[in-house]
Each structure stands twice: as structure tokens, then as C-alpha cells.
Scaffold this active site. Structure first.
Site, PDB file in Angstrom:
ATOM      1  N   SER A  68       0.795  -1.241   0.000  1.00  0.00           N
ATOM      2  CA  SER A  68       0.000   0.000   0.000  1.00  0.00           C
ATOM      3  C   SER A  68       0.821   1.281   0.000  1.00  0.00           C
ATOM      4  O   SER A  68       0.254   2.362  -0.162  1.00  0.00           O
ATOM      5  CB  SER A  68      -0.957   0.001   1.189  1.00  0.00           C
ATOM      6  N   GLY A 311       2.649  -0.948   3.879  1.00  0.00           N
ATOM      7  CA  GLY A 311       2.075  -1.747   2.807  1.00  0.00           C
ATOM      8  C   GLY A 311       2.216  -3.239   3.021  1.00  0.00           C
ATOM      9  O   GLY A 311       3.322  -3.772   3.025  1.00  0.00           O
ATOM     10  N   ALA A 312       1.078  -3.914   3.205  1.00  0.00           N
ATOM     11  CA  ALA A 312       1.100  -5.369   3.322  1.00  0.00           C
ATOM     12  C   ALA A 312       1.101  -5.985   1.928  1.00  0.00           C
ATOM     13  O   ALA A 312       0.434  -5.508   1.021  1.00  0.00           O
ATOM     14  CB  ALA A 312      -0.120  -5.858   4.095  1.00  0.00           C
ATOM     15  N   SER A 313       1.887  -7.043   1.776  1.00  0.00           N
ATOM     16  CA  SER A 313       1.855  -7.894   0.584  1.00  0.00           C
ATOM     17  C   SER A 313       1.743  -9.320   1.110  1.00  0.00           C
ATOM     18  O   SER A 313       1.821  -9.524   2.320  1.00  0.00           O
ATOM     19  CB  SER A 313       3.121  -7.687  -0.250  1.00  0.00           C
ATOM     20  N   GLY A 315       2.548 -12.031   2.936  1.00  0.00           N
ATOM     21  CA  GLY A 315       3.652 -12.453   3.792  1.00  0.00           C
ATOM     22  C   GLY A 315       4.755 -11.431   3.973  1.00  0.00           C
ATOM     23  O   GLY A 315       5.835 -11.761   4.473  1.00  0.00           O
TER      24      GLY A 315
END
Length: 477
Positions: A68, A311-313, A315
Site C-alpha cells: 500500500s 504496505g502489506a503484501s 507475507g
């Protein structure tokens, strides 16, 4: 303590290296990479392993998914079109996207361009994952909103972190520029900023060193590699696909420090638009949801504002922080979700030790005898249900994911590392409408992790209408 005029960053570099090694060892984080720019100097530190399946090392120039953090890049692209006269922030989105609609008739017609990038649009699509690839991905996303997603609130009325808003903004950019979002990002952000090692696809990423995400194995807690590298192309503008390095993110952060001028001197954004992104556009006036600019979230640390986005992706988790009044940029990536705690600790240490910022206590002692009954009930948003009840003088929340179809379930399950429902979580009252997860010391919430607090809003007739967790609203069913 390092003082402002002590520009040697070698002490900071050594401390981050030491901090990262200790945290990664004790919390099963395979790899971590971070960088700091301050007052003309820059360091990048890499530690551990980029991919546990291959044993590839995490290097200073290893790429990773921005997640994000991309939302600030997307917002910058929108403001570029404002600078060029192609967009007006106060124009209804449907003027450019006539097929933009939600399940509630007429709801989309009131959404302005500014609402998309200030998270005040109310689009209830936070877990909407259409699995579409290629050039028409964003067009398809917008088309499917009309039959799949409704509205949480009237545009401009509230603030709720919005993946859907950013994706619609990405499609808007495609229509007004005539370019695909990935091509536009490469031409108008990556190139002028000098983000030489950034791309928008797994096909590009595989040609160089790239980290993947990992999840803790429920049995052993050891990190296991993710089964899904990135989210579908439909999520590009919200953070599904862009990939780059710490140096690239630092260059982007420095561009926003310098009023829209990149480190090489290229004009990326006007000074006026750069400043507008940093100003408060909406403030919910609750400690767990910092004031929102355009793209940037404005974290107050006492009198100092940190412009940030994490920002999560699948894992992994990245972060970009810009501190304009101290000429500092911090960027980091860790390849398990728990690395956000390390990001937070390094940020607070930079603020206190490097910049001399006094970090005040955000949450003081909890109030006694808070009436919990207004918050009990069921709250919903797109494919998410939260049941709240009172247990032993605390609130207990049970969160359940309710997939709309098989494809959404598959993507969400991979993104969440196989978990589709969380164990019940207890919350202790801090004051009416504000709760902290039980078992955490209150100083946990002084930094970035204030997002773990939960708030309830708009109490009418003794019942709250909205719950806010992690900046996201759910509405009483």
C-alpha cells in the site's frame, strides 16, 4: 544521543543492523532491509534471507512489493493530472468514468476525485479481489463494482481506509491519460524520480534479486514461504503489483521532501500539489486513526508530523515515512507480517535519538466503569463480519471472513497465509468509544502500532453505528 548537526549516519546504520538482527532472530523473520536519508546522507542496511525456499540473501538492492505504499505513488499520479489540467479534485468521478457505479443506486455519482485519494469515498470494497490480468484489469474491476460492492457512508462524511478508492483512481488515470496504469507509473514516477530498479510485474521482478513473503507456520512458528507472490493486476494502484528497492523508495520520499523535485532535479509534482498532499484533508479526532492527507497518513509524534504509509503484501510488509521538518526519510521491508513491529521500533528510535523528538504517551490510564453496551452487536463490511459481545468486563470481538465466491476465497486465503478467521480478541476500555487489545502495555500504541486500537463512532439511541479497526470502518448490521 545523536544531535541534529551530527550528520554521520554510521551510528544509525550500526544500530539498525543490530536491532534488525536481534528482532529477526527472536521473531522468525527471515529477512529485513531498511534505509534512512537524513540531511544529505543516506544508508541502506540488509539482513538475512530474501527467500527461505531458495536461501537467496537479502541484499541492499533486493526488490520487494511496495504494497500500500503504492497508494502515495498513485495519489502523486492523480495530482500530476491536476497540475496538467486533465483532472479537477472537485469533479465527480462519473464525469470521466460514466460506468462507475455501486450496488446502492446513485451512490457513486456523489464521489469526487478528491474522495478517492483521501479515503473518504465510502466504497465498500476493501476485500474485493477480482482475479483479472492484463491491460483491462482496472476497467473490469470498476465494471464489477456495480454488481458486487455497496457504500459504507456518504462521500466526505467519514474516513475509512480504501483500497477500492485507489483502484478506481487508477482506472481514472488510465482514462484521462490514455495509458495503462503500469506504463503511466513507469513513465511519470519511476523515470523522473530515478527509481531505476522498480517494476510492476513478477516477469520483471524475476530478472533481478527480489524478496518474497513468509508466514509463521502455526505448528512450529518457523517462517514458511508464501504460496502467492502478489495480488491480482486489479489491485495494482492500491499496491498489488509495484516492486522496487529501498533506494527507490528513499528517492520517492526525498521528492516529497523537496516540494516535488526529484534527487536528480526533475520536476515530478508542483510544489503546491506536493504541499496539498501533506495537509489534513480529514481528521476523525480519535487516537487510533491519524489525520489523513491526500495519499499520506499524518502521524503526530508530539509536535512532529510523520507522513507515512505502510504496505502489506502476501507475507511481507513495507513502510515509507517522510519527516519534512527534519529532512528525513525512512523506508523498510520485512518478509513476514510481524516485521511491522520492527519498522515501528526503528522509526521511534530515529525520531527520539537521531532527531531529538520527544514522543509523548498517546494513551493514559484507562477510565473506570465505561459502559460497554453501546458497542455490542454485529458489524459488517465487504465480506467481513465482526461480532462484539461483553465478556468479563471487556469487549470480545470475533472476526469472520465471508467470501463472496470461490475465487475471492482463494485469493484472500493466500494473502492471509491460510487464515480465514481470527481467534476471538479481547479489548479493554480506555474511555467511551476507545479500546485497546488486552495484554498489551499501553506504550505499545505510542508509535505506528496505534492502529491496533479500536474505536466506535456515531452512538445513537445507545448504539454505535460504526466500528473502526486499523483505519477501516465496519457498519452495524
Amino acid at each position: 544521543m545523536l544531535h541534529m548537526n551530527d550528520n554521520a549516519l554510521h551510528t544509525v546504520e550500526a544500530r539498525i543492523r543490530e536491532q534488525a538482527a536481534a528482532y529477526c532472530a527472536s521473531n522468525n523473520v527471515p529477512g529485513f532491509v531498511a534505509g534512512v536519508y537524513h540531511a544529505g546522507e543516506q544508508v541502506v542496511v540488509a539482513h538475512g534471507t530474501a527467500n527461505a525456499a531458495t536461501g537467496a540473501p537479502m541484499l541492499e538492492d533486493t526488490g520487494f512489493l511496495f504494497g500500500s505504499v503504492t497508494k502515495v505513488l498513485t495519489t502523486t499520479l492523480v495530482l500530476q493530472q491536476v497540475d496538467r489540467g486533465l483532472l479537477d479534485l472537485d469533479t465527480p468521478v462519473v464525469k470521466h468514468l460514466p460506468d462507475f457505479a455501486l450496488t446502492a443506486p446513485g451512490a457513486a455519482d456523489k464521489i469526487l476525485v478528491r474522495h478517492l485519494i483521501s479515503h473518504t469515498n465510502g466504497i465498500d470494497a476493501d476485500l474485493f479481489f477480482p482475479d483479472v490480468k492484463g491491460r483491462d484489469a482496472l476497467k473490469t474491476y470498476v465494471h464489477r463494482l456495480a454488481s458486487s460492492c455497496g457504500a459504507l457512508f456518504e462521500p466526505g462524511e467519514r474516513l475509512s481506509y480504501s483500497n477500492g478508492g485507489m483502484i478506481v483512481a487508477g482506472r481514472l488515470l488510465e482514462v484521462v491519460t490514455g495509458m495503462s496504469f503500469p506504463d503511466l507509473l513507469e513513465r511519470d514516477i519511476y523515470a523522473p524520480v530515478g527509481m531505476k530498479n522498480s517494476g510492476t510485474s513478477a516477469e520483471q521482478a524475476i530478472l533481478r534479486s527480489t524478496a518474497i513473503g513468509h508466514f509463521p507456520d502455526p505448528r512450529t512458528m518457523a517462517a514458511r514461504p508464501t504460496g502467492m507472490f502478489m495480488l491480482p493486476d486489479t489491485w495494482g494502484p492500491a499496491g498489488g503489483t509495484p516492486i522496487g528497492t529501498i533506494a527507490d523508495l528513499l528517492a520517492f520520499g526525498r521528492t516529497h521532501l523537496a516540494g516535488g523535485l526529484s534527487p536528480s532535479g526533475a520536476r515530478v509534482l508542483s510544489a503546491e500539489s506536493t504541499a496539498l498532499m501533506q495537509q489534513v484533508s480529514y481528521d476523525m479526532a480519535t487516537p487510533n486513526v491519524p489525520p489523513m492527507g491526500l495519499g499520506w497518513v499524518r502521524y503526530p509524534f508530539g509536535d512532529t508530523t510523520v507522513l507515512a504509509m505502510s504496505g502489506a503484501s502476501p507475507g511481507g510488509v513495507s513502510i515509507l515515512c517522510v519527516v519534512p521538518e527534519h529532512d528525513l526519510v525512512f523506508a523498510a521491508f520485512g518478509n513476514t507480517p510481524g516485521a511491522i513491529v520492527l519498522h515501528d521500533r526503528i522509526l521511534q528510535r530515529l525520531l527520539s535519538e537521531r532527531l531529538g523528538v520527544r514522543i509523548p504517551t498517546l494513551i493514559s490510564e484507562p477510565e473506570k466503569d465505561v459502559d460497554l453496551t453501546p458497542y455490542v452487536g454485529t458489524y459488517r463490511s465487504d465480506q467481513l463480519r465482526i461480532d462484539v459481545r461483553i465478556v468479563d468486563g471487556q469487549l470480545e470481538e470475533r472476526t469472520t471472513y465471508e467470501p463472496a465466491d470461490e475465487s475471492q476465497e482463494r485469493i484472500f486465503t493466500e494473502f492471509a497465509g491460510g487464515m480465514t478467521s481470527a481467534p476471538p480478541q479481547r479489548y479493554v476500555p480506555i474511555r467511551p468509544g476507545l479500546f485497546a487489545p488486552a495484554g498489551y502495555p499501553l506504550e505499545t500504541f505510542d508509535g505506528y502500532l496505534r492502529l491496533l486500537l479500536v474505536s466506535y463512532h456515531d452512538v445513537r439511541d445507545g448504539r454505535a453505528r460504526f466500528r473502526n479497526g486499523g483505519g477501516r470502518l465496519t457498519r452495524r448490521a
